[in-house]
Design a protein around this motif. Structure first.
Motif, PDB file in Angstrom:
ATOM      1  N   CYS A 210      35.540  40.033  56.501  1.00 55.51           N
ATOM      2  CA  CYS A 210      35.320  38.811  55.718  1.00 55.51           C
ATOM      3  C   CYS A 210      34.361  39.071  54.566  1.00 55.51           C
ATOM      4  O   CYS A 210      34.538  38.548  53.460  1.00 55.51           O
ATOM      5  N   GLY A 211      33.334  39.878  54.820  1.00 54.58           N
ATOM      6  CA  GLY A 211      32.391  40.213  53.761  1.00 54.58           C
ATOM      7  C   GLY A 211      33.062  40.965  52.629  1.00 54.58           C
ATOM      8  O   GLY A 211      32.837  40.672  51.447  1.00 54.58           O
ATOM      9  N   ILE A 212      33.912  41.923  52.985  1.00 58.24           N
ATOM     10  CA  ILE A 212      34.626  42.698  51.964  1.00 58.24           C
ATOM     11  C   ILE A 212      35.549  41.800  51.152  1.00 58.24           C
ATOM     12  O   ILE A 212      35.565  41.840  49.915  1.00 58.24           O
ATOM     13  N   ILE A 213      36.324  40.973  51.855  1.00 58.71           N
ATOM     14  CA  ILE A 213      37.311  40.132  51.180  1.00 58.71           C
ATOM     15  C   ILE A 213      36.643  39.062  50.320  1.00 58.71           C
ATOM     16  O   ILE A 213      37.061  38.798  49.189  1.00 58.71           O
ATOM     17  N   SER A 214      35.588  38.442  50.847  1.00 61.03           N
ATOM     18  CA  SER A 214      34.956  37.348  50.104  1.00 61.03           C
ATOM     19  C   SER A 214      34.311  37.837  48.815  1.00 61.03           C
ATOM     20  O   SER A 214      34.442  37.204  47.765  1.00 61.03           O
ATOM     21  N   VAL A 215      33.611  38.968  48.875  1.00 61.72           N
ATOM     22  CA  VAL A 215      32.965  39.467  47.660  1.00 61.72           C
ATOM     23  C   VAL A 215      34.006  40.012  46.688  1.00 61.72           C
ATOM     24  O   VAL A 215      33.811  39.965  45.463  1.00 61.72           O
ATOM     25  N   SER A 216      35.131  40.492  47.206  1.00 62.06           N
ATOM     26  CA  SER A 216      36.216  40.922  46.327  1.00 62.06           C
ATOM     27  C   SER A 216      36.782  39.723  45.578  1.00 62.06           C
ATOM     28  O   SER A 216      37.109  39.805  44.396  1.00 62.06           O
ATOM     29  N   GLY A 217      36.894  38.595  46.290  1.00 60.25           N
ATOM     30  CA  GLY A 217      37.364  37.381  45.637  1.00 60.25           C
ATOM     31  C   GLY A 217      36.425  36.916  44.547  1.00 60.25           C
ATOM     32  O   GLY A 217      36.855  36.358  43.536  1.00 60.25           O
ATOM     33  N   MET A 218      35.130  37.147  44.743  1.00 65.07           N
ATOM     34  CA  MET A 218      34.158  36.733  43.733  1.00 65.07           C
ATOM     35  C   MET A 218      34.255  37.575  42.468  1.00 65.07           C
ATOM     36  O   MET A 218      33.878  37.127  41.385  1.00 65.07           O
ATOM     37  N   THR A 219      34.746  38.805  42.591  1.00 73.04           N
ATOM     38  CA  THR A 219      34.864  39.666  41.414  1.00 73.04           C
ATOM     39  C   THR A 219      36.175  39.448  40.673  1.00 73.04           C
ATOM     40  O   THR A 219      36.343  39.959  39.565  1.00 73.04           O
ATOM     41  N   LEU A 220      37.102  38.708  41.273  1.00 73.49           N
ATOM     42  CA  LEU A 220      38.382  38.433  40.629  1.00 73.49           C
ATOM     43  C   LEU A 220      38.362  37.045  40.008  1.00 73.49           C
ATOM     44  O   LEU A 220      38.062  36.070  40.695  1.00 73.49           O
ATOM     45  N   PRO A 221      38.679  36.928  38.739  1.00 74.35           N
ATOM     46  CA  PRO A 221      38.747  35.592  38.131  1.00 74.35           C
ATOM     47  C   PRO A 221      39.880  34.781  38.745  1.00 74.35           C
ATOM     48  O   PRO A 221      40.966  35.290  38.987  1.00 74.35           O
ATOM     49  N   GLY A 222      39.600  33.524  39.005  1.00 72.38           N
ATOM     50  CA  GLY A 222      40.617  32.652  39.572  1.00 72.38           C
ATOM     51  C   GLY A 222      40.511  32.477  41.064  1.00 72.38           C
ATOM     52  O   GLY A 222      41.148  31.594  41.631  1.00 72.38           O
TER      53      GLY A 222
END
Length: 216
Positions: free
Chosen positions: A40-52
């Motif tokens: 979850c930590g990996i996925i959530s911070v990855s989402g923060m780096t992607l616009p949208g």
């Protein structure tokens, strides 16, 4: 993009499809398994780096938003408060220790995701810039449903129909139900502000392009 080709259009459509798909997924159930928390930590911070994409929304879909950003954070705050008060009784509290472990693993996962995903994103932008930007543009278009202003909040309930509350007494959000608004004065005002927002973005883009041309 100066020249659009078939690959870029396909990438754009893929991004839109993924964005729409994620926007309308049903949230999973809460899972405090430490490996899943790390994921979850990996996925959530990855989402923060992607616009949208919103890292918080991704955590809601994964079912761990309350666990990771409410309960565990409250546990950390309570722990610091007790430490500064000279109270170390939390050491014998298995629930508190479990929450602190969950938060620590989530933090490690976020750091790992930030370092790893930033390198991956940098690589694909360097080698496949136009295709990557097409996908990201599709993400933004497809995920507009996340910011749809006319939606009703759906809260989690227990078996007896009462609202499920988090550790601070707040209702736990399960999902959102989107709807088409009635045409009234409030709706018209909202549409006007949406148009104003779009115009501001276009003006900023135009200003940025002209500024770059002046310095070129």
């Amino acid at each position: 993009f100066k020249v659009w080709n078939l690959r870029m259009y396909v990438a754009l459509l893929m991004g839109i499809a993924i964005g729409i798909g994620i926007s309308f997924l049903d949230p999973a159930t809460e899972n405090d398994n430490l490996w899943f928390v790390f994921f979850c930590g990996i996925i959530s911070v990855s989402g923060m780096t992607l616009p949208g994409f919103s890292g918080s929304f991704i955590l809601i879909l994964l079912g761990n938003y309350v666990l990771l950003l409410v309960d565990s954070v409250n546990a950390l705050f309570d722990t610091f408060y007790e430490i500064f008060s000279g109270d170390f009784s939390f050491i014998d509290n298995p629930i508190r220790i479990r929450m602190l472990k969950v938060l620590s693993v989530f933090t490690l996962g976020s750091l790992a995701g930030l370092v790893t995903f930033s390198h991956i994103l940098n690589y694909v932008l360097h080698h496949f810039k136009n295709t990557t930007l097409s996908v990201l543009t599709g993400f933004i278009i497809g995920s507009l449903g996340m910011v749809w202003p006319w939606k009703k909040t759906i809260y989690k309930t227990t078996e007896d129909g009462s609202f499920l509350l988090d550790s601070v007494g707040g209702k736990v959000i399960e999902n959102y139900k989107r709807f088409i608004p009635e045409l009234n004065s409030e709706t018209y005002i909202a549409i006007v502000f949406i148009v104003i927002g779009v115009c501001i973005v276009l003006l900023l883009d135009w200003y940025g392009r002209n500024s770059n041309d002046d310095y070129a």
